[in-house]
Design an enzyme around this catalytic site. Structure first.
Site, PDB file in Angstrom:
ATOM      1  N   CYS A   1       0.814  -1.205   0.000  1.00  0.00           N
ATOM      2  CA  CYS A   1       0.000   0.000   0.000  1.00  0.00           C
ATOM      3  C   CYS A   1       0.860   1.272   0.000  1.00  0.00           C
ATOM      4  O   CYS A   1       1.515   1.548  -0.983  1.00  0.00           O
ATOM      5  CB  CYS A   1      -0.970  -0.054   1.182  1.00  0.00           C
ATOM      6  SG  CYS A   1      -2.266   1.142   1.026  1.00  0.00           S
TER       7      CYS A   1
ATOM      8  N   HIS B   1      -3.894  -5.204   0.440  1.00  0.00           N
ATOM      9  CA  HIS B   1      -3.387  -5.677   1.740  1.00  0.00           C
ATOM     10  C   HIS B   1      -3.442  -7.203   1.846  1.00  0.00           C
ATOM     11  O   HIS B   1      -4.492  -7.762   2.146  1.00  0.00           O
ATOM     12  CB  HIS B   1      -4.223  -5.058   2.871  1.00  0.00           C
ATOM     13  CG  HIS B   1      -3.938  -3.618   3.070  1.00  0.00           C
ATOM     14  ND1 HIS B   1      -2.945  -3.152   3.909  1.00  0.00           N
ATOM     15  CD2 HIS B   1      -4.492  -2.520   2.500  1.00  0.00           C
ATOM     16  CE1 HIS B   1      -2.902  -1.838   3.853  1.00  0.00           C
ATOM     17  NE2 HIS B   1      -3.832  -1.428   3.016  1.00  0.00           N
TER      18      HIS B   1
ATOM     19  N   GLU C   1      -2.279  -9.022   4.120  1.00  0.00           N
ATOM     20  CA  GLU C   1      -2.367  -9.465   5.518  1.00  0.00           C
ATOM     21  C   GLU C   1      -3.809  -9.560   6.014  1.00  0.00           C
ATOM     22  O   GLU C   1      -4.083 -10.148   7.049  1.00  0.00           O
ATOM     23  CB  GLU C   1      -1.549  -8.521   6.418  1.00  0.00           C
ATOM     24  CG  GLU C   1      -2.087  -7.089   6.583  1.00  0.00           C
ATOM     25  CD  GLU C   1      -1.714  -6.156   5.430  1.00  0.00           C
ATOM     26  OE1 GLU C   1      -1.341  -6.655   4.359  1.00  0.00           O
ATOM     27  OE2 GLU C   1      -1.828  -4.924   5.617  1.00  0.00           O
TER      28      GLU C   1
ATOM     29  N   GLY D   1      -1.993 -16.354  37.500  1.00  0.00           N
ATOM     30  CA  GLY D   1      -3.006 -17.333  37.120  1.00  0.00           C
ATOM     31  C   GLY D   1      -3.312 -17.245  35.633  1.00  0.00           C
ATOM     32  O   GLY D   1      -3.986 -18.095  35.080  1.00  0.00           O
TER      33      GLY D   1
END
Ligand code: XMP
Length: 508
Positions: free
Chosen positions: A78, A166, A168, A221
């Site tokens: 891009c 894009h 991704e 935890g």
């Protein structure tokens, strides 16, 4: 270690590029566009991210391409694609219509290594305001969409590639294939960055770093601190001491159960019961941020008192993960604080401990994979996120031990029901909130005037945005019945149907 460098120009998708590359078992790092690290032989390729800026803006980010272009393979995405063309004297202009959303590839050069296996007419995701109108002679078009003739190009005689869409983003159908072509075929990474290799090399380097030194680590935890502890435990064994604090704001029976499972894992762990210390500082406090601050301070005091009993400790272990690291060094700087999440708080300076953070290179899902590799149980790995201040920020208004007990019962019924109905793993985070109001009800022949609780369950990827879960009505009806019948003092249950934004996940 073979590394792909991602230079961030401020795009909202930069982290996603990193995750998608890592899914190919290739290690990558994000750096701001103006802080390019030294290009060592380990750097196998560079990705230039997108940006909210136009290349013609006066504040547009400028990357010094001379440091790597032509020396290692480059992929511009891009803004990255437009920026290179702009520098080479091509024509980049604001597009007449903003190109946003789905588009189809109507031309694909499959002889180009980047596009091997990318199918004609497959879908890509566009999101840009600029477009490349004219390319310099040394650039060759490798793909086009209906509206964008120069959707991708290669610079002749160089391993430099660029695309205006894009890869991704999930909606780019062959996006992962394209990134795989880049990192494995073009950059020649061997795809050996697996959880098993990560454990092996991290344990080895922790051994070299820590030698016979002692380390103290606070367990919460949660997944991150547990996995960090297990890695350190593998490296230095009993030289690691863990401290698990009972702040009186955990879920029902959580302290005992989690402490027990830590001990079963062979960890050297001190359980510190500090419930009363926390209840004392919370008495009379109603403001959410004041609660967080009081809890943060008390945690440090309790941890400090416990750690002070240990001798010769040189290091503080922490479960910091990659998003926190990128956030603090990003182009945009640390994002605005809406709620002060205290869990990365740290310790007072006088403790003079050095920090060891074995997970600082990992995303959350990678932490889970490493945890699985280390043999951690699903009950720990798949736990929903739980806030550091615990139930204190789910009890609106003043926190008292009695309110904690009520909320623990409600929360436990809700969470167990999710588990029994196989819904727990489909929900990103769930919990119950005790409201500061009472409502009228009728039980048998008697009028009641009791507490109201809200249930919250959300779907999310990273907690930044979230949707409320459409839990089945029958399930909600069943949980509501159980709560009202079994928890004394509660006569009404509501379900929170707000998304983030504009609401947040927690109520305080
Ligand atoms: P919000 O409420 O900001 O929550 O939408 C996003 C995620 O962050 C958790 N959260 C916290 N975690 N200390 C923490 O460690 C905090 O003070 C805190 N406040 C919110 C929240 O549970 C959710 O996962």
């Amino acid at each position: 270690m073979q590394t792909i460098l991602i230079l961030d120009h401020g795009s909202q998708y930069t982290q996603l590029i990193a995750r998608k590359i890592r899914e190919q078992n290739v290690y990558c790092e994000i750096h701001p566009y103006n802080k390019i690290p030294e290009i060592t032989p380990d750097i196998k390729g560079v990705v230039l991210s997108g940006s909210p800026y136009s290349v013609t803006d006066s504040e547009a980010p400028h990357t010094d391409l001379s440091q790597f272009k032509g020396k290692v393979p480059v992929l511009g995405i891009c803004y990255g694609a437009q920026y290179m063309i702009h520098l080479m004297g091509g024509k980049v202009e604001k597009s007449v219509i903003r190109e946003y959303g789905r588009a189809k590839l109507v031309h694909v050069d499959n002889t180009c290594a980047l596009l091997k296996g990318v199918e004609l007419n497959s879908q890509v995701w566009m999101s840009h305001g600029d477009t490349i109108l004219q390319m310099p002679d040394n650039c060759q078009v490798i793909c086009s969409t209906e509206n964008v003739a120069n959707a991708g190009y290669k610079i002749k005689g160089e391993e430099t590639y660029a695309i205006q869409f894009h890869p991704e983003v999930h909606h780019s159908q062959f996006g992962s294939q394209l990134l795989r072509n880049f990192v494995l075929d073009i950059c020649r990474c061997d795809g050996s960055w697996t959880p098993a290799n990560f454990v092996k090399s991290t344990v080895q380097s922790l051994k070299e770093q820590l030698k016979d030194d002692k380390v103290v680590l606070g367990l919460s935890g949660g997944v991150d601190s547990s996995v960090a502890a297990m890695l350190l435990h593998r490296a230095i064994g009993q030289n690691l001491t863990c401290i698990f604090v009972d702040n009186g704001l955990l879920r029902k029976n959580e302290f005992t159960e989690v402490l027990q499972s830590y001990q079963n894992m062979g960890l050297n762990v001190i359980g510190a019961d500090a419930k009363q210390d926390f209840y004392k500082v919370l008495a009379g406090v109603t403001d959410p941020e004041q609660k967080r601050k009081a809890i943060g301070r008390t945690f440090i005091d309790v941890f400090d008192a416990q750690a002070g009993k240990l001798h010769d400790v040189k290091w503080l272990g922490q479960g910091t993960i990659y998003p926190d690291v990128i956030e603090s060094s990003s182009v945009k700087g640390p994002s605005q604080t809406i709620k002060s999440h205290h869990n990365v708080g740290g310790l007072p300076d006088y403790m003079k401990l050095k920090l060891v953070e074995p997970l600082r290179l990992l995303f959350k899902d990678e932490v889970r994979k490493v945890g699985r590799e280390l043999g951690l149980k699903d009950s720990l790995l798949k736990r929903h996120p739980f806030p550091g201040p615990g139930l204190a920020i789910r009890i609106l208004g003043e926190v008292t031990p009695e309110k904690v007990a009520v909320l623990q019962e409600v929360d436990s019924i809700f969470i167990n029901a999710l588990k029994q109905s196989n819904l727990y793993d489909k929900v990103w985070q769930a919990g119950a909130i005790l409201l500061p109001v009472q409502s009228v009800g009728v039980m048998g022949d008697e009028r009641t005037y009791e507490r109201v609780v809200a249930l919250r369950a959300v779907e999310s990827v990273d907690g930044m945005t979230a949707d409320w879960c459409h839990l089945p009505y029958e399930f909600l009806a069943d949980v509501s019945n159980k709560i009202i019948n079994q928890v004394k003092g509660v006569n009404r249950v509501c379900y929170d149907i707000s998304s983030k934004p504009p609401a947040t996940i927690e109520w305080e």
